[in-house]
Design a protein around this motif. Structure first.
Motif, short mmCIF file in Angstrom:
data_model
loop_
_atom_site.label_atom_id
_atom_site.label_comp_id
_atom_site.label_asym_id
_atom_site.label_seq_id
_atom_site.Cartn_x
_atom_site.Cartn_y
_atom_site.Cartn_z
N ALA A 153 0.82 -1.21 0.00
CA ALA A 153 0.00 0.00 0.00
C ALA A 153 0.85 1.26 0.00
O ALA A 153 0.39 2.32 -0.45
CB ALA A 153 -0.93 0.00 1.21
N SER A 154 2.10 1.14 0.46
CA SER A 154 2.96 2.32 0.63
C SER A 154 3.98 2.49 -0.49
O SER A 154 4.79 3.42 -0.44
CB SER A 154 3.72 2.20 1.97
N THR A 155 3.93 1.61 -1.49
CA THR A 155 4.92 1.66 -2.58
C THR A 155 4.21 1.63 -3.93
O THR A 155 3.05 1.22 -4.03
CB THR A 155 5.91 0.48 -2.46
N GLN A 156 4.94 2.02 -4.97
CA GLN A 156 4.33 2.18 -6.28
C GLN A 156 4.97 1.35 -7.40
O GLN A 156 4.28 0.91 -8.32
CB GLN A 156 4.39 3.66 -6.69
N LYS A 157 6.27 1.14 -7.34
CA LYS A 157 6.98 0.58 -8.48
C LYS A 157 6.52 -0.83 -8.87
O LYS A 157 6.70 -1.25 -10.01
CB LYS A 157 8.49 0.57 -8.21
N TRP A 158 5.93 -1.56 -7.94
CA TRP A 158 5.50 -2.93 -8.22
C TRP A 158 4.24 -2.99 -9.09
O TRP A 158 3.88 -4.04 -9.59
CB TRP A 158 5.23 -3.67 -6.90
N ARG A 159 3.58 -1.86 -9.31
CA ARG A 159 2.22 -1.84 -9.86
C ARG A 159 2.18 -1.97 -11.38
O ARG A 159 1.69 -1.09 -12.09
CB ARG A 159 1.50 -0.59 -9.39
N THR A 160 2.67 -3.08 -11.88
CA THR A 160 2.48 -3.43 -13.29
C THR A 160 1.08 -4.04 -13.44
O THR A 160 0.51 -4.54 -12.46
CB THR A 160 3.53 -4.44 -13.76
N PRO A 161 0.52 -4.05 -14.65
CA PRO A 161 -0.79 -4.68 -14.84
C PRO A 161 -0.80 -6.14 -14.37
O PRO A 161 -1.78 -6.60 -13.76
CB PRO A 161 -1.01 -4.58 -16.35
N GLN A 162 0.29 -6.87 -14.61
CA GLN A 162 0.36 -8.28 -14.21
C GLN A 162 0.35 -8.43 -12.69
O GLN A 162 -0.37 -9.28 -12.14
CB GLN A 162 1.61 -8.94 -14.79
N ASN A 163 1.15 -7.62 -12.00
CA ASN A 163 1.19 -7.69 -10.55
C ASN A 163 -0.12 -7.25 -9.92
O ASN A 163 -0.59 -7.86 -8.94
CB ASN A 163 2.33 -6.82 -10.00
N MET A 164 -0.74 -6.22 -10.48
CA MET A 164 -2.02 -5.76 -9.94
C MET A 164 -3.07 -6.84 -10.07
O MET A 164 -3.87 -7.07 -9.16
CB MET A 164 -2.47 -4.49 -10.67
N GLU A 165 -3.08 -7.54 -11.20
CA GLU A 165 -4.05 -8.61 -11.40
C GLU A 165 -3.80 -9.75 -10.44
O GLU A 165 -4.73 -10.32 -9.85
CB GLU A 165 -3.98 -9.10 -12.85
N MET A 166 -2.52 -10.10 -10.24
CA MET A 166 -2.18 -11.19 -9.32
C MET A 166 -2.58 -10.85 -7.89
O MET A 166 -3.15 -11.68 -7.17
CB MET A 166 -0.67 -11.47 -9.40
N VAL A 167 -2.32 -9.61 -7.46
CA VAL A 167 -2.67 -9.20 -6.10
C VAL A 167 -4.18 -9.19 -5.92
O VAL A 167 -4.70 -9.59 -4.87
CB VAL A 167 -2.05 -7.81 -5.78
N ALA A 168 -4.91 -8.76 -6.95
CA ALA A 168 -6.38 -8.78 -6.88
C ALA A 168 -6.90 -10.21 -6.73
O ALA A 168 -7.81 -10.47 -5.94
CB ALA A 168 -6.97 -8.12 -8.11
#
Length: 320
Positions: free
Chosen positions: A166-181
């Motif tokens: 929640a406190s970081t931004q660089k990880w937010r690729t479309p693939q990572n966002m989908e995996m985390v969701a």
């Protein structure tokens, strides 16, 4: 709202924030080595001190906070001595131990460029991926005597995984966002989950599972402690940018909207608990000096609700 501290109004706010009694209590607890209190983790600690100042809105460039963050980058022996076997073992098993707690605090303090932050973000993503790829939560735990333990070498996430992401931004690729969701969605489906320990030989260690056991509560039946955990967890999920991708989380947020009263959408439910008021490693959401006046409680809980709405709506509009 991410407004620049160079803004004239923000500078005026900083002056007022520095008069806050709890802010001053934290700053007064600072030792010569830069540490707040005598511990790293828990109440009246380095962790809770940094968390309080950031939550209160103190600038990471404020001199006391700069000294504390410098010490956090430097004095790792003090951290390992305080957390002992928990911190080291959880680091070794990539479960989110001392290094992840430290990385989260650095990220909160606007030091996301520290290599430790990037390292531990990868660990946090591994933990979320574990859940995303799990076919059933039955396989996440097993019996050990009369307790439940996590399967050895399973990288199950704790609250610090959510906090760091929640406190970081660089990880937010479309693939990572989908995996985390997908991961959060699975945690919703598994809820409520039983409490489980991590086994180290014959020793059972409690993981950082605060607010991590029920991702799908009925808001109309929550007790006061449950509300605190729901608000804390849901704020993190919305800040991660994935809440709008999960049907049940969206429904919970819509229920919150329905519960707010009046034209100003105030949170008027008469809830109180030490979890709100006492700031520690896990607890603490109250920003007003106290809740003796119900207006202060309404202000705090309305503010938290508005953070959740703002983060939820802004990420939904971005369609990440």
């Amino acid at each position: 709202m991410n407004e620049s501290l160079l803004n004239e109004d923000m500078a005026a706010f900083q002056a007022k924030i520095m008069l806050d009694p709890l802010v001053n209590k934290v700053i007064d607890s600072q030792n010569k080595n830069g540490w707040y209190g005598s511990r790293f983790h828990g109440y009246d600690s380095m962790e809770s001190g940094i968390r309080i100042l950031i939550e209160k809105g103190v600038s990471p460039k404020q001199i006391s906070l700069v000294r504390a963050l410098d010490a956090l980058e430097r004095d790792t022996e003090l951290i390992s001595n305080d957390l002992g076997s928990f911190g080291k073992y959880f680091d070794q098993k990539r479960l989110g131990g001392a290094r992840m707690i430290r990385a989260w605090l650095l990220a909160l303090g606007d030091r996301g460029e520290n290599p430790l932050v990037e390292e531990q973000v990868l660990v946090a993503l591994e933990g979320m991926k574990t859940v995303a790829e799990l076919s059933s939560n039955i396989y996440a735990t097993e019996k050990y005597h009369d307790r439940l333990i996590y399967i050895p070498d399973l990288q199950w996430p704790g609250i610090y995984h959510l906090r760091l992401l929640a406190s970081t931004q660089k990880w937010r690729t479309p693939q990572n966002m989908e995996m985390v969701a997908i991961s959060i969605n699975k945690l919703v489906q598994y809820s409520p989950m039983p409490y489980a320990y991590v086994r180290k030989g014959s020793q059972l260690i409690a993981p950082a599972s605060f607010a991590m056991l029920d991702f799908n509560p009925d808001l109309l039946k929550l007790d006061d402690a449950g509300w605190m955990m729901w608000i804390h967890r849901t704020e993190l999920i919305t800040r991660m940018g994935v809440a709008h991708k999960i049907k049940e989380i969206s429904q919970q947020i819509n229920t919150l909207i329905e519960l707010l009263s009046g034209s100003k959408q105030l949170f008027t439910l008469p809830i109180k608990h030490e979890y709100f008021k006492r700031w520690g490693a896990y607890t603490g959401l109250m920003l007003e000096p106290d809740w003796k006046n119900k207006v202060s409680r309404i202000n705090d809980l309305t503010f938290r609700s508005q953070i959740i709405f703002h983060q939820y709506q802004s990420h939904m509009e971005l369609k990440i």
